[in-house]
Design an enzyme around this catalytic site. Structure first.
Site, PDB file in Angstrom:
ATOM      1  CE  LYS A 270       0.191   3.512   4.678  1.00  0.00           C
ATOM      2  NZ  LYS A 270       0.041   3.697   6.245  1.00  0.00           N
TER       3      LYS A 270
ATOM      4  CB  SER B 262       4.871  -1.778  12.158  1.00  0.00           C
ATOM      5  OG  SER B 262       4.284  -0.463  12.304  1.00  0.00           O
TER       6      SER B 262
ATOM      7  N   GLY C  92       1.950   2.405  10.663  1.00  0.00           N
ATOM      8  CA  GLY C  92       2.989   3.290  10.587  1.00  0.00           C
ATOM      9  C   GLY C  92       3.690   3.598  11.994  1.00  0.00           C
TER      10      GLY C  92
ATOM     11  CD  GLU D 180      -3.700  -2.382   7.421  1.00  0.00           C
ATOM     12  OE1 GLU D 180      -2.738  -2.582   6.950  1.00  0.00           O
ATOM     13  OE2 GLU D 180      -4.309  -1.573   7.004  1.00  0.00           O
TER      14      GLU D 180
ATOM     15  CG  HIS E 295      -5.936   1.970   4.872  1.00  0.00           C
ATOM     16  ND1 HIS E 295      -5.441   2.932   5.909  1.00  0.00           N
ATOM     17  CD2 HIS E 295      -5.121   1.070   4.650  1.00  0.00           C
ATOM     18  CE1 HIS E 295      -4.175   2.642   6.266  1.00  0.00           C
ATOM     19  NE2 HIS E 295      -3.996   1.392   5.575  1.00  0.00           N
TER      20      HIS E 295
ATOM     21  CD  GLU F  77      -2.985   5.588   6.586  1.00  0.00           C
ATOM     22  OE1 GLU F  77      -2.939   5.613   5.052  1.00  0.00           O
ATOM     23  OE2 GLU F  77      -2.211   4.907   7.290  1.00  0.00           O
TER      24      GLU F  77
ATOM     25  N   GLY G 241       2.808  -1.081   4.276  1.00  0.00           N
ATOM     26  CA  GLY G 241       2.782   0.289   3.882  1.00  0.00           C
ATOM     27  C   GLY G 241       4.323   0.811   3.747  1.00  0.00           C
TER      28      GLY G 241
ATOM     29  CG  ASN H   6      -1.955   1.335   1.441  1.00  0.00           C
ATOM     30  OD1 ASN H   6      -1.876   1.951   0.360  1.00  0.00           O
ATOM     31  ND2 ASN H   6      -2.400   1.266   2.449  1.00  0.00           N
TER      32      ASN H   6
HETATM   33  C1  PEP Z   1      -0.882   0.233   6.165  1.00  0.00           C
HETATM   34  O1  PEP Z   1      -1.103   1.357   5.791  1.00  0.00           O
HETATM   35  O2  PEP Z   1      -1.791  -0.451   5.637  1.00  0.00           O
HETATM   36  C2  PEP Z   1       0.279  -0.368   6.681  1.00  0.00           C
HETATM   37  C3  PEP Z   1       0.226  -1.481   7.078  1.00  0.00           C
HETATM   38  O3  PEP Z   1       1.338   0.566   6.963  1.00  0.00           O
HETATM   39  P1  PEP Z   1       2.713   0.206   7.513  1.00  0.00           P
HETATM   40  O4  PEP Z   1       3.067  -1.047   7.345  1.00  0.00           O
HETATM   41  O5  PEP Z   1       3.605   1.136   7.365  1.00  0.00           O
HETATM   42  O6  PEP Z   1       2.578   0.121   9.073  1.00  0.00           O
END
Ligand code: PEP
Length: 254
Positions: free
Chosen positions: A12, A216, A176, A170, A98, A100, A237, A10
């Site tokens: 973003k 993460s 993040g 998630e 998601h 966000e 991400g 992803n």
């Molecule tokens: C995401 O945005 O779906 C995500 C898992 O981000 P990150 O891997 O940076 O935590």
């Protein structure tokens, strides 16, 4: 039951067309023959998708997804992109719900459900994201929140439709932040999610549904996470912005 792992990047609001070209060139040199056993997906910003398609030139070695889609067909909806447009450009996946988009755009599971149904009707695989905040987890609401997000977000689907959906668990506090759920906590949440899917769609469909972990994930923690029985891949991400680490996570899931 064996499920093909699915690792999705992803991006973003990162990776314009130029950076994407560079990323794909590096990724090509990082992937190995064994990586064929994994479904690999990149999810670029809309404006980068045509460049990714041009570089792939019809190769199905990498799936391409969108980060969102409209619940409407066409018309006066400024800023929106339809499923017809995603199909026209060859997008096979769409990330929906998601955290966000839930947080910054006020999307609810009921609203996301309209998009899930639109995507399925167009033959596009939804990657449906769910997850609890730290406050919800600490106040003992983990299962209530996950169940509501599944029941509302996947409402009205037939078992056959549900079986094609990818669910991404998630935990919001892990996205993040550099903090990952322990593999035991992640497995326990995934097993719970599969049990809720079985209640709603039957065991056969639940066993077919791929449940990704996101939050993460990096090359250092991927092997242990991907080794859990109910973890069928990852939505990544930050670590998926670097071709070498995205490739390492793909390899960890083989
Ligand atoms: C995401 O945005 O779906 C995500 C898992 O981000 P990150 O891997 O940076 O935590």
């Amino acid at each position: 039951m064996s499920r093909t792992p699915i690792i999705a990047a992803n991006w973003k609001m990162n990776m314009g067309p130029k950076e994407a070209r560079e990323f794909l060139a590096s990724l090509k040199s990082e992937l190995c023959g064994d990586c064929k056993a994994v479904d690999k997906v990149v999810v670029p910003p809309f404006i980068t998708i045509p460049t990714v398609m041009e570089v792939l030139d019809g190769c199905d070695c990498l799936g391409v997804g969108a980060q969102d889609v409209s619940d409407r067909d066409s018309g006066a909806f400024t800023g929106e992109i339809s499923t017809t447009m995603l199909n026209e450009i060859g997008c096979k996946y769409v990330v929906l719900g998601h955290s966000e988009r839930r947080q910054y755009h006020g999307e609810t599971s009921a609203y996301v459900n309209k998009k899930v149904k639109k995507a399925l009707a167009a033959g596009i695989i939804p990657i449906y994201c769910i997850g609890e905040t730290l406050e919800q987890r600490e106040s003992g609401q983990l299962e209530t929140i996950l169940k509501a997000q599944i029941v509302e977000g996947l409402a009205d689907l037939t078992p056959a439709q549900a079986a094609t959906v990818v669910v991404a668990y998630e935990p919001v506090w892990a996205i993040g932040t550099g903090v990952t759920a322990s593999s035991a906590d992640a497995q326990s949440a995934h097993a719970f999610i599969r049990s809720v899917l079985a209640e709603g769609f039957g065991q056969e469909a639940a066993d077919a549904i791929r449940i990704q972990y996101g939050g993460s994930v990096n090359p250092g923690n991927a092997v242990e996470l991907m080794g859990q029985a109910d973890i069928d891949g990852a939505l990544v991400g930050g670590a998926a912005l670097v071709a070498a680490s995205f490739a390492a996570i793909i390899k960890a899931s083989i």
